[in-house]
Write an enzyme that holds these catalytic residues in place. Structure first.
Site, short mmCIF file in Angstrom:
data_model
loop_
_atom_site.label_atom_id
_atom_site.label_comp_id
_atom_site.label_asym_id
_atom_site.label_seq_id
_atom_site.Cartn_x
_atom_site.Cartn_y
_atom_site.Cartn_z
N GLU A 197 0.83 -1.21 0.00
CA GLU A 197 0.00 0.00 0.00
C GLU A 197 0.86 1.24 0.00
OE1 GLU A 197 -2.65 3.25 1.65
OE2 GLU A 197 -0.70 2.57 2.33
N GLU A 198 1.90 1.26 0.81
CA GLU A 198 2.76 2.44 0.90
C GLU A 198 3.59 2.64 -0.37
OE1 GLU A 198 2.30 4.45 3.23
OE2 GLU A 198 1.70 3.38 5.05
#
Ligand code: ZN
Length: 367
Positions: free
Chosen positions: A212-213
């Site tokens: 996600e990051e």
């Protein structure tokens, strides 16, 4: 429940798991699911998934949070043993100097280091208030040559995270690394524990997503495989109750869980999430019925992978829920465990109330 959430969040915060290197977190969460009697599996990206079968006539729900964290990657090893890095994710450069870090070489072989901060006695007046761009920073792990660095298992591409730490603050507050998004991972486990005891509920997919990051799209492959009707994404919601944040909203740490009504990120991303109205209504009504204070957030500058999940198939009804968090993406983020309790309770009650009569027809101004 508050002790369980504090303990599990803390334990997960102390496990390194840079985007693309989530294996240790995945192993810990799979063990939590096994302890609940739930079988899990993972896909090629590394997403961890489990399905709790429920009423097939009700819309199915995917409840997800990301298990990765932001950090750095080794870019170059200097001849003198100092290490240069690339950023992975939204790493704030002003929070880097003088931070302890961990080179993730392998369990039991990780190497500690620190991001150097120029000696104060040699810092000129013009340098005092300047944030160094990351290419000017370097990591000192105590090595005196490139050969020593390589011998320790560190090479170009080695993942680096903030040295994992968790600090109990006053009251129910917790500070440390990767509260984003291990706190939400812990909430999913506790919500699953409660929902397993409830007979009447929809089919529920639990997903602990990856990367996600990095690119906000790791959860996409899970959602493609699971084909949920509804996606509920859990992550931090910006707390705005510190002096520098007050103009942004009214989200208080300790004020209860929060719901995002609008997110958007325009810096090269051009995406965001406008939640499905039926889900806004579901959570607002559940919160008022159960006496849970639900805060509201709307702001530009951040987004989550729900932005991409919502666009799959015929559209997935999506919403971002979360817990207030301060000092995001720094090595010392702060949350309040009581908000995690509120979020867990809200999820359990709301998800359990989704039955075959739950309509995903759009009514943009629900009463
Ligand atoms: Zn996050």
């Amino acid at each position: 429940m508050i002790d369980q959430l504090r303990e599990l969040t803390t334990r997960l915060m102390l496990i390194p798991g840079l985007s693309g290197y989530e294996g240790r977190v995945r192993k810990a969460l799979a063990a939590e699911l096994t302890a609940l009697g739930v079988t899990s599996k993972s896909d090629r990206l590394g997403n961890l998934m489990a399905t709790l079968p429920g009423d097939p006539a009700a819309p199915s729900v995917m409840l997800f949070a990301h298990m990765d964290q932001l950090g750095l990657i080794v870019r170059k090893i200097e001849a003198n043993g100092l290490v240069r890095v690339e950023r992975l994710g939204g790493v704030p450069e002003k929070s880097l100097p003088a931070q302890p870090v961990l080179f993730c070489v392998g369990e039991g072989r990780d190497v500690p280091g620190l991001i150097a901060n120029k000696s104060h006695h040699a810092t000129g007046q013009d340098e005092k208030y300047r944030v160094l761009p990351y290419p000017e920073l370097y990591i000192d792990a105590g090595f005196a040559s490139a050969a020593e660095v390589l011998a320790a298992g560190i090479d170009v591409g080695t993942p680096i995270v903030y040295a994992p730490k968790a600090i109990a603050l006053a009251g129910q507050r917790l500070a440390g690394t990767s509260i984003d998004d291990r706190a939400a991972c812990a909430v999913i486990i506790e919500a699953a524990r409660a929902l397993l005891l409830i007979k009447a509920r929809p089919t529920l997919h639990l997903v602990f997503s990856v990367q996600e990051e990095f690119n906000l799209r790791g959860a996409v492959t899970a959602a493609q495989a699971l084909k949920p009707d509804i996606a509920i994404q859990l992550d931090l919601i910006l707390a705005t109750d510190t002096p520098e944040m007050t103009a942004r909203g009214d989200v208080r740490l300790g004020g209860g869980p929060a719901m995002s009504l609008y997110s958007f990120h325009g810096r090269g991303t051009l995406n965001g999430t406008i939640p499905h109205p039926a889900l806004v209504k579901l959570f607002a009504q559940t919160a008022s019925r159960e006496g849970i204070s639900l805060q509201r957030s709307a702001h530009i500058g951040a987004l989550t992978d729900s932005s991409y999940v919502q666009l799959l198939h015929a559209g997935v009804a999506s919403i971002d829920l979360g817990f207030p968090c301060r000092y995001t993406h720094s090595a010392l983020e702060v949350c309040d465990v009581s908000d995690l309790v509120g979020l867990t309770g809200l999820l359990v009650k709301a998800i359990a109330s989704i039955d075959k009569s739950f309509s995903l027809e759009r009514d943009d101004y629900p009463q």
